[in-house]
Every structure is written in structure tokens, then in C-alpha cells.
Scaffold this motif. Structure first.
Motif, short mmCIF file in Angstrom:
data_model
loop_
_atom_site.label_atom_id
_atom_site.label_comp_id
_atom_site.label_asym_id
_atom_site.label_seq_id
_atom_site.Cartn_x
_atom_site.Cartn_y
_atom_site.Cartn_z
N ARG A 129 58.47 87.52 21.95
CA ARG A 129 58.70 86.58 20.86
C ARG A 129 60.00 85.80 21.10
O ARG A 129 61.07 86.39 21.27
N ASP B 282 60.68 92.88 17.93
CA ASP B 282 60.13 91.54 17.86
C ASP B 282 59.08 91.26 18.92
O ASP B 282 58.57 90.14 19.00
N ASP B 283 58.75 92.24 19.76
CA ASP B 283 57.73 92.07 20.79
C ASP B 283 56.46 92.83 20.41
O ASP B 283 56.46 93.64 19.47
N GLY C 30 53.90 84.15 16.07
CA GLY C 30 52.95 84.86 16.92
C GLY C 30 52.02 83.98 17.73
O GLY C 30 51.11 84.50 18.38
N TYR D 104 59.64 91.75 11.78
CA TYR D 104 58.75 91.78 12.94
C TYR D 104 58.21 93.17 13.25
O TYR D 104 57.21 93.31 13.96
#
Length: 388
Positions: free
Chosen positions: A203, A91-92, A123, A19
Motif C-alpha cells: 500500500r 498496511d500491506d 486498495g 488498515y
């Protein structure tokens, strides 16, 4: 009012290299001029794609093998030079205007907080609810009760703080609860500005730090115990009344929930009995599970287990083949609500194959992802398991 110094973005990546490039590309597309922010990437691995993005933008890369999330952030904070510190988990992602909003919107506030737009592992935006209550609009918060009410100590990728607040936060004491440590330090230093815009793409996947779906009861208890120990460590280190209220609430909540799992070995909870009930009477958003757990703290663990199993022992003592209609005692007679659940379980068992031991539920009446473990009721009726 704009801030005087540049923004430092601390990106953290621990074992999740798939990610990280997406998070870094979201920083490349920011509308804030490049000379107004710097990026420090703290990770415990090498990745060709991510390293190329860091190199071509002139960002800093820091290696750390710390397992505690708080100390992982401290490695990036030592390299940061900005007056504003904001965070981005691997992951964001950020919206294009997020850093500009932070730069112009933090002002004299101790902390800036924005809402999140949930996305899935690929996503795509999804309609998952992340908090029990949304803020009604833009707010200025200086009370711990409002932080809990709107869950403002959730998701470090939505938090930006003054540098003095980040340095005051006891990040060295926490394994996972960095967002609560930052919110507590912000309450101690000033106020929190909350904007209702969804500037962070959060996410949702199975490797989230706060994810509980699919965990067995023992794994869930271990995760909650780590959070509880973080709060107790922060509680001992803080002297401010308002920040102590926030930490004490979190410790009471997780401690009360852990009381429900006292049959699990090694779970020690040092929380005052009925504290959750007292907080609920004062208007704090405490749910029924925490209240029940706090009440059970008053009852010896052996008695709790005996009360839970007495119904099954009574039926088994009458011999095999005796149905629920054969026992007329008050402890053995199922309630109308229990009879409804029994019929539903029987229908589900006949139509849907049961999951294996310790596996998450896939689709059983809206109970997706909860742990599935054996229980006396299901063993007696031939069902594959029971939720505990």
C-alpha cells in the motif's frame, strides 16, 4: 521441497488501525491449511474489528509500546513457534497463495523474497515503480551486490526467513531498517531465493515508513539520519564479509546523501570520503546524488555554502534593479540550461498558484510531493519558493 515445521506470521501495527483489518482478512483467505501456520499480531492499540478477527481465528495478540520497529518485531518473535518466520505490516496484504508459496518454496534457503503489487490507500492496484530494476526471473542470490541491484532488502511483508536467521538478525539495534537487518542475516546464513511473482500487495500512502514526499528538508534529514544510524549500528555488530558489504553500502549511500544537507544543524556523517565513487567504479548501483554528496564531504561546509550563494551575493552587490543581462561575470552569467529553467519557472508561476511555505508541490512539471522551501533566487524574482 517443503519445510518441516509450520509458518509463523508476525503482523505488526503501530498507530495505524484503519488498515489492520484488511491485512488480517488477507490471512483468513490463505490457501495454506490453517494447521500449517500461526498468526501473532503485535500492536499498540485496541480495535474492536481487529480484535474480533484475532479472537475468532484463535490467533495471538501481543501488546507492545516499543517505538523501534526492530524491537516491535522481537515481541512477536518471542511468541512465534514456527520454523519459518514471515512478516506482514499492517498496511500491506497477502495474495491468497502467498503463505503456500513460502511454505513450499523456502526449502533450504535462508530467505524467501517475492515482488510486490502497489495499491493505493483504497486498495486499488496502481502502476507505481518500486525498484530501479526488476529481477529477470527466479534467482538464487548470495551476493550483496545483487541484493542492492534488485532492492531485495525492501518491504518486510515480502520477506520470509528461517527461524535461525530471524534470531541471528540484530533487530534490537534498528529503528526502521528491519528489512536490511533480515537480508544481511540471510546473506550470512546462506542464500536468498527470489521469485518474480507479486505475492504482496504494497500500500502506497503518506504514512509509509519509507515515504519522503511532502517532507521538509529538516524532516527528510532526520528520517535519513535514523536509517544511517541503523546501518552504522548493524555494521559494528556484524562480522560476516558479505553481510557487511550490504550494510556498508547502505550506510555509505545515506551518509553521502546527508552530506548534501550539511547546512542543517545536528547532521553528523562519519563516512569515508569518495567511498560512493569507489563503489560505483566497482559496479555497484550508486546514483549521482550519492557520488556528489560523497565528493562534497571533502569540502568544508562553510565553503560549500559560500559557493552556493556567491552567485546571488554578486548580483545583489551591484544594486537593485540589475537584471541577469547586466552582470557579465562568469559567476553571474546564467548558463543556457539555467535560462531555460528560469523561463519555465516564470511560466509556471504565472499559471499555477504557488504552494505555501513547507508544503508539498501538487503539480509542477512532474515534481509532485517534493519539499518546497524559500531560496535566494526565488525571493529575488518574486517566486513563492525554491526546491532544495
Amino acid at each position: 521441497m517443503s519445510s518441516a515445521g509450520p509458518v509463523s506470521v508476525i503482523v505488526t501495527a503501530y498507530n495505524r488501525r484503519q488498515y489492520l483489518p484488511y491485512a488480517l482478512r488477507s490471512l483468513e483467505g490463505q490457501t495454506l491449511p490453517r494447521d500449517r501456520f500461526e498468526v501473532i499480531v503485535v500492536k499498540n492499540f485496541e480495535d474492536r474489528e481487529s480484535d474480533e478477527i484475532i479472537r475468532r481465528n484463535g490467533w495471538k495478540g501481543v501488546y507492545s509500546d516499543e517505538r523501534w520497529q526492530g524491537r516491535f518485531l522481537l515481541a512477536g518473535l518471542e511468541e512465534a513457534k514456527g520454523d519459518i518466520i514471515t512478516f506482514l505490516e499492517d498496511d500491506d496484504m497477502y495474495r491468497e497463495v502467498r503463505l503456500e508459496k513460502v511454505y513450499r518454496g523456502l526449502g533450504s534457503h535462508a530467505m524467501f523474497y517475492n515482488l510486490q503489487q502497489p495499491i493505493d490507500a483504497n486498495g486499488r492496484e496502481i502502476g507505481v515503480r518500486l525498484r530501479p530494476r526488476e529481477p529477470p526471473g527466479e534467482l538464487e542470490v548470495s551476493d550483496a551486490r545483487e541484493v542492492v541491484l534488485y532492492n531485495l532488502d525492501f518491504n518486510a511483508s515480502s520477506i520470509a526467513v528461517q527461524r535461525r536467521v530471524a534470531e541471528r538478525a540484530r533487530l534490537d539495534l534498528v529503528r526502521k531498517s528491519v528489512d536490511t537487518a533480515l537480508a544481511a542475516a540471510a546473506l550470512e546464513a546462506g542464500s536468498i531465493r527470489v521469485v518474480p511473482e507479486r505475492l504482496t500487495l504494497y500500500r502506497v500512502h503518506s504514512e509509509n515508513t519509507s515515504a519522503t514526499r511532502g517532507l521538509t528538508a529538516e524532516a527528510l534529514a532526520r528520517k535519513y539520519m535514523e536509517y544511517y544510524r541503523d546501518y552504522m549500528a548493524l555494521r559494528e555488530a556484524t562480522t560476516s564479509k558479505v553481510s557487511r558489504e550490504l550494510i556498508d553500502f547502505r550506510a555509505t549511500y545515506f551518509g553521502s546523501i546527508l552530506c548534501l544537507g550539511r547546512g542543517i544543524e545536528g547532521v553528523e556523517v562519519k563516512v569515508r570520503p569518495l567511498k560512493a565513487v569507489w563503489l560505483r567504479l566497482r559496479g555497484w548501483p550508486v546514483d549521482r546524488g550519492a557520488v556528489l554528496g560523497s565528493i562534497l564531504c571533502l569540502v568544508p561546509a562553510d565553503l560549500v555554502r559560500a559557493l552556493r550563494l556567491r552567485y546571488f551575493y554578486c548580483r545583489q552587490a551591484r544594486g537593485p534593479g540589475v537584471g541577469s543581462e547586466g552582470c557579465k561575470g562568469p559567476l553571474c552569467r546564467p548558463s543556457p540550461r539555467r535560462r531555460v529553467h528560469q523561463r519555465r519557472w516564470a511560466a509556471l508561476n504565472a499559471s499555477v498558484p504557488g504552494p505555501g511555505l513547507g508544503q508539498p508541490i501538487k503539480d509542477r512539471g512532474g515534481l509532485q510531493g517534493r519539499p518546497w522551501v524559500p531560496g535566494p533566487l526565488c525571493r529575488q524574482r518574486g517566486l513563492p519558493g525554491a526546491q532544495r
